[in-house]
Design an enzyme around this catalytic site. Sequence first.
Site, PDB file in Angstrom:
ATOM      1  N   TYR A  53       0.822  -1.216   0.000  1.00 57.66           N
ATOM      2  CA  TYR A  53       0.000   0.000   0.000  1.00 57.66           C
ATOM      3  C   TYR A  53       0.860   1.271   0.000  1.00 57.66           C
ATOM      4  O   TYR A  53       1.941   1.312   0.564  1.00 57.66           O
ATOM      5  CB  TYR A  53      -0.911   0.029   1.227  1.00 57.66           C
ATOM      6  CG  TYR A  53      -2.101  -0.906   1.165  1.00 57.66           C
ATOM      7  CD1 TYR A  53      -2.439  -1.579   0.008  1.00 57.66           C
ATOM      8  CD2 TYR A  53      -2.892  -1.108   2.289  1.00 57.66           C
ATOM      9  CE1 TYR A  53      -3.528  -2.435  -0.028  1.00 57.66           C
ATOM     10  CE2 TYR A  53      -3.994  -1.959   2.257  1.00 57.66           C
ATOM     11  CZ  TYR A  53      -4.303  -2.623   1.094  1.00 57.66           C
ATOM     12  OH  TYR A  53      -5.382  -3.460   1.064  1.00 57.66           O
ATOM     13  N   PRO A 220     -16.458  -0.732   1.488  1.00 61.90           N
ATOM     14  CA  PRO A 220     -17.837  -0.819   1.983  1.00 61.90           C
ATOM     15  C   PRO A 220     -18.756   0.252   1.432  1.00 61.90           C
ATOM     16  O   PRO A 220     -19.977   0.108   1.478  1.00 61.90           O
ATOM     17  CB  PRO A 220     -17.683  -0.677   3.498  1.00 61.90           C
ATOM     18  CG  PRO A 220     -16.464   0.172   3.658  1.00 61.90           C
ATOM     19  CD  PRO A 220     -15.535  -0.304   2.565  1.00 61.90           C
ATOM     20  N   LEU A 225     -19.448   6.018  -3.715  1.00 65.19           N
ATOM     21  CA  LEU A 225     -20.773   6.186  -4.315  1.00 65.19           C
ATOM     22  C   LEU A 225     -21.884   6.009  -3.293  1.00 65.19           C
ATOM     23  O   LEU A 225     -22.929   6.665  -3.379  1.00 65.19           O
ATOM     24  CB  LEU A 225     -20.956   5.194  -5.459  1.00 65.19           C
ATOM     25  CG  LEU A 225     -22.297   5.241  -6.198  1.00 65.19           C
ATOM     26  CD1 LEU A 225     -22.521   6.612  -6.835  1.00 65.19           C
ATOM     27  CD2 LEU A 225     -22.355   4.149  -7.255  1.00 65.19           C
ATOM     28  N   LEU A 226     -21.671   5.125  -2.308  1.00 63.86           N
ATOM     29  CA  LEU A 226     -22.679   4.877  -1.290  1.00 63.86           C
ATOM     30  C   LEU A 226     -22.499   5.784  -0.077  1.00 63.86           C
ATOM     31  O   LEU A 226     -23.192   5.630   0.922  1.00 63.86           O
ATOM     32  CB  LEU A 226     -22.624   3.407  -0.846  1.00 63.86           C
ATOM     33  CG  LEU A 226     -22.975   2.392  -1.934  1.00 63.86           C
ATOM     34  CD1 LEU A 226     -22.684   0.971  -1.463  1.00 63.86           C
ATOM     35  CD2 LEU A 226     -24.434   2.530  -2.347  1.00 63.86           C
ATOM     36  N   GLY A 230     -21.955  13.407  -4.117  1.00 64.01           N
ATOM     37  CA  GLY A 230     -20.975  14.406  -4.517  1.00 64.01           C
ATOM     38  C   GLY A 230     -19.727  13.779  -5.122  1.00 64.01           C
ATOM     39  O   GLY A 230     -18.967  14.450  -5.827  1.00 64.01           O
TER      40      GLY A 230
END
Length: 346
Positions: A53, A220, A225-226, A230
């Site tokens: 990462y 999650p 989007l969930l 915006g």
Amino acid sequence: MQYSVLGATGVKVSRICLGTATFGVAPTAQDADRVVGGAVDLGINFVDTADVYGNMPVFDRPGAPAAADREPAEQILGRALRGRRDQMVIATKSNGIVGLDINDRGLSRRHIIRQVETSLRRLETDYIDLYYAHDPDPDTPLEQTLAAYDDLIRQGKIRYVGLSNHPAWQVTHALWIADDRRQQAPVAAQVKYNLIDRAAERELAPACQQFGLSLVPYAPLHGGLLADLGVLDRDVAGDQRFGAAGFTEAEIAVGREVDRLGRAWGLAPYQVSLAWLLSRPAVASAIVGAETLDELRANATAADVELEPAQLDSLTELASAPAAFDHRAGRGPERPPSTTDPVSTD
């Protein structure tokens, strides 16, 4: 903050887990300390990272330092956790490509041990609470991988083992191997899972519930989007953050309906989406890749939201993907998954 027991470990983890995939980009290395400190203040005691990462080109975006100029996310996290490491349950993982050598990847004993030592140095700790196999490795027998993990547990370098992005049959196979060889068995499975992407419900979630593993979902909020519509106005959204595609029209339609229902219930979309996910069987904690402290504070409120059964049913029906086997009724699905169902296959 609410807490769940991780698998059969007896260890309690916060229902919101801090994800660090974009550490060094958003938040920046300088801001990450505030985000981690804010997590501790909010009662979040679970953080997820990986050896790959942070400083890989896949995380590049306009305005951020180039990959070659960024530190690994583990290193940023280790510095941010100085003086408060014991307050946090740290999960990290390996299998991704970390160098130019042909063996700088995979789940061989050689690579696992090398990467555990690297992660320990970066994280500035002498043990890792939860260590995942990041993805399946077709070149290494699962028996070898689990034996290496068992040795590392006995050495005190890792405490527990998990499997990430493994199908249900491999999770079950791992449990069988561990039982047969009297080794430490996996306690958690990490997978992409949200209100739109429901593939985990077909086999993995029922397997985790049956065998006592915790399910720890990433993405999650489906790339934001969930969380808030915006996100559609951003230059970089969804899996575009990792060099993949943006949202489909079907996914956007679900996001708009979640937003509408949330407003009707007096809740924010991220509260609705996370509360639904945390209500699902076997889910212990949801990994939230908050890019700012404000985002983290907002998402953390979802742990205290309890939706009514009718509200949960309304959300479940938005993007229904029937399970391959209904373990409660002991029967298969009444219809096969439709190609028109708004469920992501990413």
